[in-house]
Design an enzyme around this catalytic site. Structure first.
Site, PDB file in Angstrom:
ATOM      1  N   ASN A 259       0.884  -1.172   0.000  1.00 23.69           N
ATOM      2  CA  ASN A 259       0.000   0.000   0.000  1.00 23.69           C
ATOM      3  C   ASN A 259       0.916   1.214   0.000  1.00 23.69           C
ATOM      4  O   ASN A 259       1.458   1.602   1.041  1.00 23.69           O
ATOM      5  CB  ASN A 259      -0.883  -0.045   1.248  1.00 23.69           C
ATOM      6  CG  ASN A 259      -1.832   1.136   1.321  1.00 23.69           C
ATOM      7  OD1 ASN A 259      -1.759   2.063   0.518  1.00 23.69           O
ATOM      8  ND2 ASN A 259      -2.715   1.100   2.304  1.00 23.69           N
TER       9      ASN A 259
ATOM     10  N   LYS B  67       3.023   0.836   3.395  1.00 26.10           N
ATOM     11  CA  LYS B  67       2.737  -0.246   4.340  1.00 26.10           C
ATOM     12  C   LYS B  67       2.822  -1.542   3.547  1.00 26.10           C
ATOM     13  O   LYS B  67       2.486  -1.550   2.355  1.00 26.10           O
ATOM     14  CB  LYS B  67       1.313  -0.123   4.894  1.00 26.10           C
ATOM     15  CG  LYS B  67       1.071   1.110   5.735  1.00 26.10           C
ATOM     16  CD  LYS B  67      -0.358   1.052   6.282  1.00 26.10           C
ATOM     17  CE  LYS B  67      -0.811   2.401   6.747  1.00 26.10           C
ATOM     18  NZ  LYS B  67      -2.254   2.550   6.872  1.00 26.10           N
TER      19      LYS B  67
ATOM     20  N   ARG C 297      -2.456  -2.016  -3.465  1.00 23.80           N
ATOM     21  CA  ARG C 297      -3.621  -1.165  -3.289  1.00 23.80           C
ATOM     22  C   ARG C 297      -3.493  -0.044  -4.315  1.00 23.80           C
ATOM     23  O   ARG C 297      -2.483   0.665  -4.349  1.00 23.80           O
ATOM     24  CB  ARG C 297      -3.653  -0.572  -1.890  1.00 23.80           C
ATOM     25  CG  ARG C 297      -4.822   0.346  -1.739  1.00 23.80           C
ATOM     26  CD  ARG C 297      -4.769   1.148  -0.481  1.00 23.80           C
ATOM     27  NE  ARG C 297      -5.949   1.989  -0.407  1.00 23.80           N
ATOM     28  CZ  ARG C 297      -6.002   3.128   0.256  1.00 23.80           C
ATOM     29  NH1 ARG C 297      -4.955   3.552   0.917  1.00 23.80           N
ATOM     30  NH2 ARG C 297      -7.104   3.830   0.272  1.00 23.80           N
TER      31      ARG C 297
ATOM     32  N   HIS D 217     -12.345   3.526  -0.590  1.00 23.88           N
ATOM     33  CA  HIS D 217     -12.395   2.475   0.448  1.00 23.88           C
ATOM     34  C   HIS D 217     -13.171   1.259  -0.025  1.00 23.88           C
ATOM     35  O   HIS D 217     -13.707   0.506   0.790  1.00 23.88           O
ATOM     36  CB  HIS D 217     -13.074   2.979   1.750  1.00 23.88           C
ATOM     37  CG  HIS D 217     -12.380   4.088   2.448  1.00 23.88           C
ATOM     38  ND1 HIS D 217     -13.038   5.223   2.875  1.00 23.88           N
ATOM     39  CD2 HIS D 217     -11.085   4.244   2.800  1.00 23.88           C
ATOM     40  CE1 HIS D 217     -12.168   6.035   3.452  1.00 23.88           C
ATOM     41  NE2 HIS D 217     -10.979   5.468   3.431  1.00 23.88           N
TER      42      HIS D 217
ATOM     43  N   HIS E  41     -17.211   2.991   7.221  1.00 27.79           N
ATOM     44  CA  HIS E  41     -15.751   2.936   7.372  1.00 27.79           C
ATOM     45  C   HIS E  41     -15.303   4.288   7.931  1.00 27.79           C
ATOM     46  O   HIS E  41     -15.395   5.313   7.251  1.00 27.79           O
ATOM     47  CB  HIS E  41     -15.104   2.664   6.004  1.00 27.79           C
ATOM     48  CG  HIS E  41     -13.600   2.648   6.043  1.00 27.79           C
ATOM     49  ND1 HIS E  41     -12.866   1.503   5.830  1.00 27.79           N
ATOM     50  CD2 HIS E  41     -12.699   3.635   6.271  1.00 27.79           C
ATOM     51  CE1 HIS E  41     -11.575   1.787   5.936  1.00 27.79           C
ATOM     52  NE2 HIS E  41     -11.450   3.079   6.200  1.00 27.79           N
TER      53      HIS E  41
ATOM     54  N   GLY F  73     -12.053   5.983   9.605  1.00 30.44           N
ATOM     55  CA  GLY F  73     -10.654   6.007  10.043  1.00 30.44           C
ATOM     56  C   GLY F  73     -10.189   7.448   9.986  1.00 30.44           C
ATOM     57  O   GLY F  73     -10.946   8.353  10.354  1.00 30.44           O
TER      58      GLY F  73
ATOM     59  N   ARG G  32     -10.209  16.260   6.756  1.00 28.41           N
ATOM     60  CA  ARG G  32     -10.991  16.629   5.571  1.00 28.41           C
ATOM     61  C   ARG G  32     -12.388  17.096   5.976  1.00 28.41           C
ATOM     62  O   ARG G  32     -13.001  16.514   6.881  1.00 28.41           O
ATOM     63  CB  ARG G  32     -11.113  15.427   4.628  1.00 28.41           C
ATOM     64  CG  ARG G  32      -9.887  15.241   3.769  1.00 28.41           C
ATOM     65  CD  ARG G  32      -9.934  13.975   2.961  1.00 28.41           C
ATOM     66  NE  ARG G  32      -9.072  12.963   3.542  1.00 28.41           N
ATOM     67  CZ  ARG G  32      -9.050  11.687   3.191  1.00 28.41           C
ATOM     68  NH1 ARG G  32      -9.858  11.252   2.252  1.00 28.41           N
ATOM     69  NH2 ARG G  32      -8.235  10.841   3.765  1.00 28.41           N
TER      70      ARG G  32
ATOM     71  N   GLY H  25     -10.468   2.415  12.200  1.00 33.89           N
ATOM     72  CA  GLY H  25     -10.017   2.874  13.525  1.00 33.89           C
ATOM     73  C   GLY H  25     -11.118   3.395  14.442  1.00 33.89           C
ATOM     74  O   GLY H  25     -11.259   2.935  15.577  1.00 33.89           O
TER      75      GLY H  25
ATOM     76  N   GLY I 100     -14.556   3.372  13.796  1.00 31.43           N
ATOM     77  CA  GLY I 100     -15.706   2.449  13.804  1.00 31.43           C
ATOM     78  C   GLY I 100     -15.484   1.230  14.689  1.00 31.43           C
ATOM     79  O   GLY I 100     -16.406   0.748  15.348  1.00 31.43           O
TER      80      GLY I 100
ATOM     81  N   ASN J 147     -13.377   1.084  17.300  1.00 30.86           N
ATOM     82  CA  ASN J 147     -12.928   1.375  18.671  1.00 30.86           C
ATOM     83  C   ASN J 147     -13.759   2.370  19.472  1.00 30.86           C
ATOM     84  O   ASN J 147     -13.698   2.355  20.701  1.00 30.86           O
ATOM     85  CB  ASN J 147     -11.493   1.910  18.624  1.00 30.86           C
ATOM     86  CG  ASN J 147     -10.503   0.854  18.206  1.00 30.86           C
ATOM     87  OD1 ASN J 147     -10.296  -0.115  18.925  1.00 30.86           O
ATOM     88  ND2 ASN J 147      -9.926   1.012  17.034  1.00 30.86           N
TER      89      ASN J 147
ATOM     90  N   GLU K 121      -8.300  -4.970   4.512  1.00 34.38           N
ATOM     91  CA  GLU K 121      -8.127  -4.699   3.083  1.00 34.38           C
ATOM     92  C   GLU K 121      -7.028  -5.586   2.493  1.00 34.38           C
ATOM     93  O   GLU K 121      -7.112  -6.024   1.347  1.00 34.38           O
ATOM     94  CB  GLU K 121      -7.788  -3.219   2.878  1.00 34.38           C
ATOM     95  CG  GLU K 121      -9.015  -2.341   3.138  1.00 34.38           C
ATOM     96  CD  GLU K 121      -8.673  -0.913   3.493  1.00 34.38           C
ATOM     97  OE1 GLU K 121      -8.216  -0.683   4.636  1.00 34.38           O
ATOM     98  OE2 GLU K 121      -8.857  -0.030   2.660  1.00 34.38           O
TER      99      GLU K 121
HETATM  100  P1  ADP Z   1      -6.426   5.130   8.374  1.00 36.97           P
HETATM  101  O1  ADP Z   1      -7.608   5.766   7.717  1.00 36.97           O
HETATM  102  O2  ADP Z   1      -5.207   6.006   8.332  1.00 36.97           O
HETATM  103  O3  ADP Z   1      -6.175   3.683   7.995  1.00 36.97           O
HETATM  104  P2  ADP Z   1      -7.370   4.077  10.927  1.00 36.97           P
HETATM  105  O4  ADP Z   1      -8.414   3.193  10.331  1.00 36.97           O
HETATM  106  O5  ADP Z   1      -6.245   3.454  11.653  1.00 36.97           O
HETATM  107  O6  ADP Z   1      -6.798   5.133   9.917  1.00 36.97           O
HETATM  108  O7  ADP Z   1      -8.145   5.047  11.956  1.00 36.97           O
HETATM  109  C1  ADP Z   1      -7.510   6.082  12.634  1.00 36.97           C
HETATM  110  C2  ADP Z   1      -8.537   6.752  13.540  1.00 36.97           C
HETATM  111  O8  ADP Z   1      -9.022   5.768  14.469  1.00 36.97           O
HETATM  112  C3  ADP Z   1      -7.945   7.888  14.363  1.00 36.97           C
HETATM  113  O9  ADP Z   1      -8.855   8.986  14.397  1.00 36.97           O
HETATM  114  C4  ADP Z   1      -7.845   7.272  15.736  1.00 36.97           C
HETATM  115  O10 ADP Z   1      -7.951   8.217  16.749  1.00 36.97           O
HETATM  116  C5  ADP Z   1      -9.059   6.363  15.750  1.00 36.97           C
HETATM  117  N1  ADP Z   1      -8.936   5.399  16.843  1.00 36.97           N
HETATM  118  C6  ADP Z   1      -8.020   4.418  16.988  1.00 36.97           C
HETATM  119  N2  ADP Z   1      -8.173   3.803  18.193  1.00 36.97           N
HETATM  120  C7  ADP Z   1      -9.199   4.432  18.819  1.00 36.97           C
HETATM  121  C8  ADP Z   1      -9.835   4.302  20.091  1.00 36.97           C
HETATM  122  N3  ADP Z   1      -9.423   3.394  20.955  1.00 36.97           N
HETATM  123  N4  ADP Z   1     -10.879   5.110  20.382  1.00 36.97           N
HETATM  124  C9  ADP Z   1     -11.286   6.058  19.488  1.00 36.97           C
HETATM  125  N5  ADP Z   1     -10.724   6.241  18.288  1.00 36.97           N
HETATM  126  C10 ADP Z   1      -9.697   5.455  17.961  1.00 36.97           C
END
Ligand code: ADP
Length: 399
Positions: free
Chosen positions: A7, A14, A91, A180, A208, A210, A241, A331, A333, A335, A384
């Protein structure tokens, strides 16, 4: 079959090495600051010591060679010789309407991706650099491109057309493409499997979230609409964004804030979203802790994000008519427990009922709605890379 998944960004990439016979992860890592001083190579083979090395890495080809050296290293390596790598899966971000599925990379594919550069000026050149570097370093090994846009190619014209003069679509391909796609495809398929619903009959909304975020409305297993547009800027409130804004903003800012089109573009992509509203950070974890300490703008950033999440789920539910599942991933979604809890509370108009105990989870496959909820809400961690590995295996096996 071992597949190297790449990627590639402009100054970083990555990677993963996957055993696609067993779908096991053999090694994972990233290289950052390529072409700058103090480049960082991170590498971790499953079950072995993590490696982190700082050096000056001139270009992507050099970085790839260094990663491949690690893969065959006597101590931290996972393969005995590079010939064990059967294929490379890339990717690829923007394939416009040229690619409806993954393809074997050849000169024609690279030329088509080059034609799409104006649509993704940062991403596509980096993807092409990665492909050329792999061909240089591992000549003769097949490369497969897996496009972020491909899954969304099933959208009907009524979803993808902007209400602009039609000539802009005909002459400049101005339309919604969506991104995505690999993630939306993976989590929707996985959710259908978990729920035991036939994929071709599965209606869902995939969320999705992140650093970049997009939702997709999926009807009978196919993308029907999505929140990102011609570029990954449209739609939700993201890390940096803005998502949806009024096109009238451009003239206004030019006239009143002394901003050029380039300034406005940078602002919308890099200085807006959670960062713009809060003034603190683009990272949801920082925003949540600042809000918990009483920072009003951090709270407003969360509220604005929440507002748009609920708005798009509502809109997509109306478009789909029947929703078998709402799926959170990436990330945020996977967490953000409180955010999911609150979203479910705000969706009672659809008969959705959350289950707080089930929702108290991070990063695992879990149904988070109550048994008597009218719609199933669930978390499905995205993967992915495995989708890229599967497509690559399928294409290369057929050669
Ligand atoms: P990318 O789009 O770069 O692949 P990710 O899918 O890793 O990013 O998502 C990053 C986002 O996920 C960041 O805003 C990060 O703060 C959030 N995130 C990661 N862990 C947690 C958590 N434990 N609680 C809330 N948000 C989280």
């Amino acid at each position: 079959m071992k597949v190297f998944v790449l990627n590639c960004g402009s100054s970083s990439f990555k990677y993963q090495l996957l055993n696609m016979d067993t779908e096991e992860l053999l090694a994972i890592g990233l290289v950052e600051r390529i072409g700058l001083n103090d480049s960082v190579l991170a590498y971790e083979a499953t079950g072995k010591e993590k490696v982190k090395e700082v050096s000056d890495i001139a270009d992507h080809a050099q970085a790839i060679k260094m990663v491949l050296d690690k893969l065959v290293d006597a101590e931290v390596g996972v393969i005995s010789k590079l010939e064990e790598i059967s294929a490379i899966g890339h990717r690829a971000v923007h394939g416009a309407d040229k690619f409806t599925k993954s393809v074997l990379v050849d000169d024609e594919v690279i030329a088509a991706m080059e034609e799409c550069v104006p649509l993704a000026p940062l991403h596509n050149p980096a993807n092409i650099t990665g492909m050329k570097a792999m061909m240089d370093v591992l000549p003769g090994v097949p490369n497969v491109a897996v496009f972020d846009t491909a899954f969304h190619q099933t959208m009907p014209a009524s979803s993808f057309i902007y209400a602009l003069p039609y000539e802009l679509y005909e002459e400049h391909k101005v339309r919604r493409y969506g991104f995505h796609g690999t993630s939306h495809y993976y989590v929707s398929n996985r959710a259908a499997e978990i729920l035991g619903i036939e994929k071709d009959n599965f209606n869902c909304i995939t969320c999705h979230m992140g650093n970049g975020s997009s939702f997709a409305a999926i009807k009978d297993g196919k993308c029907y609409d999505t929140t990102m547009g011609m570029t990954p800027l449209e739609g939700l409130v993201m890390g940096t964004r803005a998502g949806d804004v009024d096109g009238g903003l451009f003239k206004f800012l030019e006239n009143n804030a002394n901003m050029s089109i380039d300034d406005i573009d940078t602002m919308l992509n890099k200085k807006s979203g959670l960062l713009g509203i809060s003034g603190i950070s683009s990272d949801m974890r920082d925003i949540e802790s600042a809000a918990a300490e009483g920072n009003e703008r951090a709270q407003l950033a969360i509220d604005a994000l929440m507002h748009r999440i609920v708005k798009y789920i509502g809109a997509f539910a109306a478009l789909l008519g029947r929703v078998d599942a709402i799926i959170f991933t990436a990330g945020i979604g996977e967490n953000a427990i409180e955010l999911r809890e609150e979203v479910m509370k705000r969706l009672t108009v659809f008969g959705i009922k959350g289950d707080s105990d089930k929702n108290n989870c991070r990063g695992k496959e879990q149904i988070i709605s109550a048994d008597d909820s009218a719609m199933t809400v669930m978390v499905v961690p995205t993967n992915e890379e495995i989708t890229i590995g599967r497509d690559t295996k399928e294409i290369v096996a057929a050669l």
